[in-house]
Design an enzyme around this catalytic site. Structure first.
Site, PDB file in Angstrom:
ATOM      1  N   TYR A  80      26.081  70.112  32.174  1.00 10.55           N
ATOM      2  CA  TYR A  80      26.985  69.888  31.017  1.00 10.55           C
ATOM      3  C   TYR A  80      28.455  69.909  31.416  1.00 10.55           C
ATOM      4  CZ  TYR A  80      26.796  75.067  29.803  1.00 10.55           C
ATOM      5  OH  TYR A  80      26.838  76.428  29.764  1.00 10.55           O
ATOM      6  N   GLU A  81      29.272  69.385  30.523  1.00  8.82           N
ATOM      7  CA  GLU A  81      30.698  69.144  30.838  1.00  8.82           C
ATOM      8  C   GLU A  81      30.871  68.237  32.056  1.00  8.82           C
ATOM      9  OE1 GLU A  81      32.883  69.840  28.768  1.00  8.82           O
ATOM     10  OE2 GLU A  81      31.807  71.298  27.554  1.00  8.82           O
ATOM     11  N   GLY A  82      29.952  67.299  32.220  1.00  8.68           N
ATOM     12  CA  GLY A  82      30.031  66.362  33.347  1.00  8.68           C
ATOM     13  C   GLY A  82      29.188  66.858  34.497  1.00  8.68           C
TER      14      GLY A  82
END
Lengths: 598, 598
Positions: A439-441
């Protein structure tokens, strides 16, 4: 379940001794953030993390969240613990006094966040997402919107989320379909469906404010037509009071590998009332502010997981008796020696420890730069902070979460077969922390951000700037006999990083796919080297304390020994990544996708 | 859930084209194992694995096994699928005709085992453990005991287990407490408690035969006083008929990270009737026969997991549209390109693929050596088989399970956030396969076995012997222009392995802890190099087919391209391990355990 103890001594070493936070705090106007206050906050943070939040970690995993007709029930104890968290004033810690905050530095909040995450990754997502929503509102929201929403978010009686992903677009946000139509009163009606919304619905707060990206009809396609909105679960009057239910609903929650106590929601907006944040079509730019901070937060999860797993593994390794040391019996009164006598067990433990402590130093340095950005006045210092954050944030995010995952996997290995059994808690740490690589890239996205946008995109300027910092540190310390070899080693790795960068840059001019082909190995190489720099800084700082006389000699000696281990047995892993990069991307692009499987 | 397709084409390439199994089968007397028969068996194995067993994989994970008052219920469908498995004659495949088996080669059984494991790791543990029990009984059991037990085990209506571990001893079996007291009739009464017994209790077979290690009172302490016994769940008369319940009970089952459909049991023996296998106090030697074979089986699980994850990730990467290729739009009619156009996604896919296919070649070669051991007559060939198995079994077990774990982690990454969601099945593969790094001896234990017992223990003879095989292959192929560079590369890695070995040997003479300090990195280095050897062999074989004209040019070209990728982007990871080894063990042993955490 391993018992978590917040590493306050190490946190203070990093913040105060290594990074000299107090002179920075003074310069930035944090008069209240005195050594005594920092100490009190860390002690109190440790208390709630260890005593209230850590005990819910395993329960959270076993029970998970429950969805019923749009309502989400969090695991037993989460609601009560969150109430204590709010009563303790923790959501307000680093928020502005104007909105009811305590006005403490963001870097101090990061220490507490690490404790929460190590104690209970799932629980930490709820305040974590709120924090991101507050940061976004504060930086980009109108005064009116802030007055409506911020006081309750800061207080913690409301929580926030970030709604970006849709089923068909995660990385590629330009493809989003959620739309926002203007109402006569200046508000918008949002319609669409978002997925993977952490803390999107739960029973811990009185209202939930969703920060949502959507497209206003008529806006350009792709990422240039994205705007940002605040959409509350319960509608709010201008005075900030809850009125009635908005048409926002949690359609379901996901069944996941880990962080089962964190509700990962499908959130459906059906002409839900929302408020524009920032300018029309500038939504993605507003989000990037948040995303950079959130990425640092996720990097901290990697450190927290490594530390929690290390603590669990260390306790077991000192207790578990199995086989005799090859260099002679160490525990003559027992049927076998504790497994910590075995070199390979020590290798695993010290890998965990050096990742946790090295990562801590990196992250705290970056969060102090966030304080600089939010409060600093000197343009030169600000520009430097910006440059370093831009370069090191994707490294911290991807390297520390990958290294954190490896550390938790080693934690399972130290326990042998017992590590695979849920009751010991070691396998949960591994499952929970895998999300941080996603998550968050994802790691791959961070690597592209680093190599394509930051390093090559700045024509090497960002890397050069960080290189100057590293070089001046090396020059300042290479003459100390104890550190000559390590300075030379670190310098060699850094020069190789610059050389690799140039080589990729040349290749990429002919073939842009060479960037993607190198990116993850490049990020990992840079990560090992960056942590090497922070380790050497810590070793020098520790030696200074030893030289000047201390009654904590054991602590400082262990720091130097762990740093030596990092240089001996962790940093050299970078060599494998460098060798992979050298081969280029030809063989990964050559094969026809139709021929991948027969 | 990714749909599993057994890689029959690749299996046949490895068995028939690379390893020339048929001339070996002929030499070893397997007249029936003709190409047509092998083909028919692989097709039929694929059918049951794909159609009956794979569909139960996710159900198994969701439901797990249920324990109630000593009885274990397996997940829905397991019992029925096992019945089909027995009706299809699969347990009998490689068993001797004397006991009702089909007398096929063990290597063919290994192909089918890989399919089962890839389709459903949990399910595969039940026949897998039976297989181990049969092998042990066949090799070490008395004729009378075999007649009592083997026919039903071979038929599959009974299953078997291996009971080694106790709560306080896993690796250190010398500490075991289970005792076996002689009865007047020559049988023994076993009392004690075993843990982590896979398939220890379930509802799929009519009887369960536990192969148990225990100490006979008066025997020496430690590993020299361990004997081996067969202890049935239901007592058996000399004719092999079930009489009544033995005092063997399943006390509980474990809640685990994965393989939830596999019952991991506490088995309590309360003066349970058992029968000696082999000689008194030679139990551990008898077990080692089994353990070596079981380790190969676990190595196969790593390959199976990598392949299953690769198949899932490949399907997703070709389907999922996200972002555009940096070298220009590849899917102009869609809103974005399929993610397989992105180099880093290809890096992940090809890493998975090259581990799965390279690992398959290694394992099948070793299982053909097992056939040699079980059926061969030529002492020189037997000695060679023994030497190669001794050296490569710990490498295959630990390297392929660690690489398999990494492959499944990459499979999750290819899916991005979706990889973390249970319904896609990718995270289950990662959780399931972690056990393979733990059971049958952890990675650390395999590494010690390799470096201390096999390599240094043989004074380098085993490594030298394998080195001669590799060198003669290099000499035979280095003159082919296409392979000159790769032969040189492989030769360089192998020479470095020999050099590293000598360096460790010298260090270890002064300090035996240097062995443990180097062991895991050494094993990983050796693993990368060994797989490099098998990849180059496959590339040469594929090129021969291309040169001699083939209508499967795409298959052979992909094989060569994947091999090139392995040499470019996987093999170089060995460099990191070599660099770590070079640093030695000083810094991991220096730190006082009391100072590991403050």
């Amino acid at each position: 379940m391993p018992e978590y103890k917040a590493p306050i001594r190490d946190m203070k070493f990093v913040m105060q001794e290594l990074l000299d936070c107090h002179s920075r705090y003074e310069r930035l106007g944090f008069e209240d953030a005195t050594p005594d206050m920092v100490d009190a906050i860390l002690q109190a943070g440790a208390k709630i993390a260890e005593q209230e939040i850590a005990p819910l970690n395993q329960i959270g995993d076993e029970q998970g969240c429950k969805w019923d007709k749009g309502e989400v029930t969090t695991p037993d104890g989460f609601k009560e613990a969150y109430k204590l968290y709010v009563e303790g004033g923790w959501p307000t810690l680093s928020q502005k006094e104007e909105w009811g905050g305590q006005g403490m530095p963001a870097s101090l909040h990061a220490c507490v966040s690490e404790m929460l995450s190590a104690a209970n990754h799932s629980f930490a997502t709820y305040p974590g997402l709120s924090h991101g929503a507050m940061a976004t509102l504060e930086e980009h929201g109108s005064q009116q919107l802030k007055e409506m929403i911020l006081p309750k978010l800061v207080e913690g009686t409301w929580t926030g989320t970030m709604c970006l992903t849709e089923a068909h677009c995660g990385t590629d946000l330009g493809m989003l379909r959620t739309k926002a139509e203007l109402n006569d009163d200046g508000s918008y009606n949002l319609s669409g469906s978002k997925i993977f919304i952490s803390a999107g619905e739960h029973d811990m707060s009185e209202n939930i404010v969703h920060i949502v990206i959507a497209r206003i009809p008529g806006s350009p396609e792709g990422t240039k037509g994205i705007s940002l909105f605040a959409v509350p679960k319960f509608n709010i009057d201008p005075g900030g009071n809850v009125i009635d239910r908005n048409t926002v609903e949690c359609g379901s929650i996901e069944h996941k590998m880990g962080i089962k106590g964190s509700a990962t929601c499908v959130i459906n907006f059906d002409e839900a009332k929302g408020y524009l944040i920032g300018e029309i079509n500038r939504g993605l730019n507003c989000m990037f502010t948040f995303m950079n901070e959130a990425r640092l937060g996720v990097a901290g999860e990697g450190v927290a997981a490594a530390d929690a797993s290390f603590q669990g593994a260390l306790a077991y390794a000192r207790d578990r008796l199995q086989m005799r040391s090859l260099t002679g019996v160490k525990n003559p009164n027992g049927p076998a020696d504790p497994i910590i006598v075995h070199p390979d067990v020590r290798r695993m433990l010290l890998t965990q420890k050096s990742i946790a402590e090295g990562g801590r130093a990196l992250i705290y340095d970056l969060t102090l730069l966030v304080d600089e950005k939010l409060n600093g006045k000197d343009p030169a210092v600000l520009a430097q902070a910006d440059a370093k954050l831009a370069l090191l944030t994707p490294i911290a995010k991807a390297f520390l979460t990958e290294a954190g995952l490896e550390a938790t996997s080693l934690g399972v290995q130290v326990y042998g077969g017992h590590g695979y059994i849920s009751e010991w808690g070691m396998e949960q740490l591994m499952r929970d922390t895998k999300i941080s690589c996603l998550y968050e890239g994802t790691t791959g996205i961070q690597a592209l951000d680093l190599l394509a946008r930051k390093v090559l995109g700045s024509k090497g300027a960002l890397l050069k700037s960080f290189g100057e910092e590293v070089t001046s540190f090396i020059i300042a310390n290479a003459t100390k006999p104890q550190f000559t070899v390590l300075c030379t080693t670190l310098g060699g790795y850094f020069q190789k990083l610059e050389k690799i960068t140039q080589e990729i840059g040349v290749k990429a001019m002919n073939n842009p796919d060479e960037i993607g082909a190198a990116s993850v190995d490049y990020l990992m190489y840079a990560g090992y080297v960056t942590l090497g720099y922070y380790w050497l800084k810590m070793m020098v700082t520790a030696q200074k304390s030893i030289d000047s006389g201390t009654d904590e000699g054991d602590f400082y000696l262990a720091k130097i020994q762990t740093g030596q281990f990092y240089f001996d047995r962790v940093l050299p892993k970078a060599a494998g990544h460098a060798a992979c990069i050298k081969s280029g991307g030809e063989s990964m692009m050559a094969i026809n996708e139709e021929h991948m499987l027969f």
